[in-house]
Write a protein that holds these residues in place. Structure first.
Motif, PDB file in Angstrom:
ATOM      1  N   GLU A 256     -11.601  15.938  -5.099  1.00  0.00           N
ATOM      2  CA  GLU A 256     -11.349  14.557  -4.743  1.00  0.00           C
ATOM      3  C   GLU A 256     -12.328  14.110  -3.662  1.00  0.00           C
ATOM      4  N   LEU A 257     -13.101  13.068  -3.957  1.00  0.00           N
ATOM      5  CA  LEU A 257     -14.048  12.512  -2.983  1.00  0.00           C
ATOM      6  C   LEU A 257     -13.415  11.384  -2.168  1.00  0.00           C
ATOM      7  N   LEU A 258     -12.522  10.646  -2.797  1.00  0.00           N
ATOM      8  CA  LEU A 258     -11.888   9.504  -2.145  1.00  0.00           C
ATOM      9  C   LEU A 258     -10.576   9.213  -2.856  1.00  0.00           C
ATOM     10  N   HIS A 259      -9.547   8.933  -2.084  1.00  0.00           N
ATOM     11  CA  HIS A 259      -8.273   8.488  -2.651  1.00  0.00           C
ATOM     12  C   HIS A 259      -7.725   7.423  -1.711  1.00  0.00           C
ATOM     13  N   VAL A 260      -7.809   6.170  -2.157  1.00  0.00           N
ATOM     14  CA  VAL A 260      -7.307   5.059  -1.363  1.00  0.00           C
ATOM     15  C   VAL A 260      -6.300   4.278  -2.197  1.00  0.00           C
ATOM     16  N   ILE A 261      -5.451   3.556  -1.509  1.00  0.00           N
ATOM     17  CA  ILE A 261      -4.443   2.729  -2.149  1.00  0.00           C
ATOM     18  C   ILE A 261      -4.693   1.288  -1.711  1.00  0.00           C
ATOM     19  N   PHE A 262      -4.911   0.421  -2.693  1.00  0.00           N
ATOM     20  CA  PHE A 262      -5.142  -0.992  -2.433  1.00  0.00           C
ATOM     21  C   PHE A 262      -3.836  -1.756  -2.601  1.00  0.00           C
ATOM     22  N   GLY A 263      -3.613  -2.720  -1.748  1.00  0.00           N
ATOM     23  CA  GLY A 263      -2.455  -3.599  -1.847  1.00  0.00           C
ATOM     24  C   GLY A 263      -2.888  -5.040  -1.721  1.00  0.00           C
ATOM     25  N   ASN A 264      -2.068  -5.937  -2.262  1.00  0.00           N
ATOM     26  CA  ASN A 264      -2.431  -7.355  -2.238  1.00  0.00           C
ATOM     27  C   ASN A 264      -1.192  -8.220  -2.071  1.00  0.00           C
ATOM     28  N   LYS A 265      -0.340  -7.866  -1.140  1.00  0.00           N
ATOM     29  CA  LYS A 265       0.862  -8.669  -0.891  1.00  0.00           C
ATOM     30  C   LYS A 265       0.591  -9.648   0.236  1.00  0.00           C
ATOM     31  N   GLY A 266       1.319 -10.719   0.229  1.00  0.00           N
ATOM     32  CA  GLY A 266       1.193 -11.695   1.307  1.00  0.00           C
ATOM     33  C   GLY A 266       0.462 -12.939   0.851  1.00  0.00           C
ATOM     34  N   GLN A 267       0.072 -13.746   1.796  1.00  0.00           N
ATOM     35  CA  GLN A 267      -0.545 -15.037   1.517  1.00  0.00           C
ATOM     36  C   GLN A 267      -2.073 -15.009   1.550  1.00  0.00           C
ATOM     37  N   ASP A 268      -2.656 -13.887   1.903  1.00  0.00           N
ATOM     38  CA  ASP A 268      -4.107 -13.807   2.063  1.00  0.00           C
ATOM     39  C   ASP A 268      -4.744 -13.342   0.756  1.00  0.00           C
TER      40      ASP A 268
ATOM     41  N   VAL B 164       0.813  -1.221   0.000  1.00  0.00           N
ATOM     42  CA  VAL B 164       0.000   0.000   0.000  1.00  0.00           C
ATOM     43  C   VAL B 164       0.844   1.269   0.000  1.00  0.00           C
ATOM     44  N   ASP B 165       2.104   1.143  -0.389  1.00  0.00           N
ATOM     45  CA  ASP B 165       2.892   2.360  -0.536  1.00  0.00           C
ATOM     46  C   ASP B 165       2.588   2.963  -1.909  1.00  0.00           C
ATOM     47  N   ASP B 166       3.061   4.167  -2.138  1.00  0.00           N
ATOM     48  CA  ASP B 166       2.692   4.896  -3.348  1.00  0.00           C
ATOM     49  C   ASP B 166       3.156   4.213  -4.628  1.00  0.00           C
ATOM     50  N   SER B 167       4.235   3.460  -4.574  1.00  0.00           N
ATOM     51  CA  SER B 167       4.769   2.866  -5.803  1.00  0.00           C
ATOM     52  C   SER B 167       4.239   1.462  -6.090  1.00  0.00           C
ATOM     53  N   THR B 168       3.884   0.678  -5.084  1.00  0.00           N
ATOM     54  CA  THR B 168       3.450  -0.699  -5.344  1.00  0.00           C
ATOM     55  C   THR B 168       1.945  -0.882  -5.291  1.00  0.00           C
ATOM     56  N   GLY B 169       1.211   0.049  -4.720  1.00  0.00           N
ATOM     57  CA  GLY B 169      -0.224  -0.104  -4.597  1.00  0.00           C
ATOM     58  C   GLY B 169      -0.972   0.396  -5.815  1.00  0.00           C
ATOM     59  N   LYS B 170      -2.266   0.068  -5.852  1.00  0.00           N
ATOM     60  CA  LYS B 170      -3.159   0.569  -6.896  1.00  0.00           C
ATOM     61  C   LYS B 170      -3.962   1.714  -6.303  1.00  0.00           C
ATOM     62  N   HIS B 171      -3.828   2.879  -6.916  1.00  0.00           N
ATOM     63  CA  HIS B 171      -4.546   4.066  -6.456  1.00  0.00           C
ATOM     64  C   HIS B 171      -5.940   4.069  -7.069  1.00  0.00           C
ATOM     65  N   PHE B 172      -6.936   4.300  -6.230  1.00  0.00           N
ATOM     66  CA  PHE B 172      -8.331   4.374  -6.656  1.00  0.00           C
ATOM     67  C   PHE B 172      -8.849   5.726  -6.191  1.00  0.00           C
ATOM     68  N   ILE B 173      -9.165   6.597  -7.157  1.00  0.00           N
ATOM     69  CA  ILE B 173      -9.508   7.980  -6.834  1.00  0.00           C
ATOM     70  C   ILE B 173     -10.855   8.323  -7.452  1.00  0.00           C
ATOM     71  N   LEU B 174     -11.713   8.942  -6.660  1.00  0.00           N
ATOM     72  CA  LEU B 174     -13.028   9.391  -7.123  1.00  0.00           C
ATOM     73  C   LEU B 174     -13.071  10.910  -7.108  1.00  0.00           C
ATOM     74  N   TYR B 175     -13.676  11.499  -8.145  1.00  0.00           N
ATOM     75  CA  TYR B 175     -13.814  12.947  -8.250  1.00  0.00           C
ATOM     76  C   TYR B 175     -15.277  13.301  -8.482  1.00  0.00           C
ATOM     77  N   ASP B 176     -15.650  14.515  -8.068  1.00  0.00           N
ATOM     78  CA  ASP B 176     -16.977  15.027  -8.386  1.00  0.00           C
ATOM     79  C   ASP B 176     -16.894  15.915  -9.627  1.00  0.00           C
ATOM     80  N   GLU B 177     -18.009  16.534  -9.999  1.00  0.00           N
ATOM     81  CA  GLU B 177     -18.040  17.365 -11.207  1.00  0.00           C
ATOM     82  C   GLU B 177     -17.099  18.561 -11.125  1.00  0.00           C
ATOM     83  N   GLY B 178     -16.860  19.084  -9.942  1.00  0.00           N
ATOM     84  CA  GLY B 178     -15.960  20.213  -9.760  1.00  0.00           C
ATOM     85  C   GLY B 178     -14.502  19.805  -9.672  1.00  0.00           C
ATOM     86  N   ASN B 179     -14.200  18.547 -10.002  1.00  0.00           N
ATOM     87  CA  ASN B 179     -12.849  18.003  -9.947  1.00  0.00           C
ATOM     88  C   ASN B 179     -12.289  17.958  -8.522  1.00  0.00           C
TER      89      ASN B 179
END
Length: 182
Positions: free
Chosen positions: A125-137, A108-123
């Motif tokens: 930012e409504l949400l900015h999260v970083i998803f990660g999927n490392k490990g055995q789970d 979930v660091d800036d370089s290895t994660g997937k950034h998911f960002i939502l914007y409204d009509e005025g540009n």
């Protein structure tokens, strides 16, 4: 009262107290969950997914979603529905870490994660999260809000849905279909 009745009632009271104590202790192990997006989905007008140097952007005009910068693909509506019905409904469960040095371990660091960002009509930012999927789970992901140190485990795996390939989100129109260009 006879002695055997006194012992029986005392034993029953002790067992009842132990049972109630155990129930109360077990309740502390319940996992509380919170959806990653608690806002109004009607306000979302642009979705941006970034992984490494790849970026995909979906834009909404009125009620029609399109792949920004790609006018040759017709959007797959089921993929957009997955965003609203699965990704935005994803719940964060357990706090995994608050230490920045462990972000890479969970992806979930800036370089290895997937950034998911939502914007409204005025540009905005409504949400900015970083998803990660490392490990055995592989049933869960890890998630971190962009300006937060807290990494949480999610209740489901939506990592594969955060795809930056345009053909994941759209199909080439069939020869007999005309492409609507707005």
């Amino acid at each position: 009262m006879t002695n055997s009745l006194k012992y029986g009632l005392t034993s029953f009271a002790v067992i009842l107290l132990l049972f109630l104590y155990n129930q109360r202790s077990q309740n502390s192990y319940n996992v509380s969950t919170v959806e990653i997006f608690g806002g109004n989905v009607e306000k979302i007008s642009r979705i941006k997914i970034t992984e490494n140097n790849n970026t995909l952007e979906l834009s909404k005009t009125d009620t029609i979603w399109t792949i920004s910068g790609n006018d040759s693909l017709v959007i797959k509506n089921n993929k957009v529905d997955d965003i609203f019905n699965k990704i935005l409904k994803t719940k964060r469960e357990v706090l995994i870490t608050s230490k920045e040095e462990k972000w890479n371990k969970f992806g979930v660091d800036d370089s290895t994660g997937k950034h998911f960002i939502l914007y409204d009509e005025g540009n905005n930012e409504l949400l900015h999260v970083i998803f990660g999927n490392k490990g055995q789970d592989f049933q869960h992901n890890y998630i971190r809000k962009e300006k937060s140190n807290e990494v949480y485990r999610t209740d489901s795996n939506v990592f594969f849905m955060l795809n930056t390939t345009p053909t994941y989100w759209g199909d080439f129109p069939k020869k007999d279909e005309k492409l609507e260009v707005e």
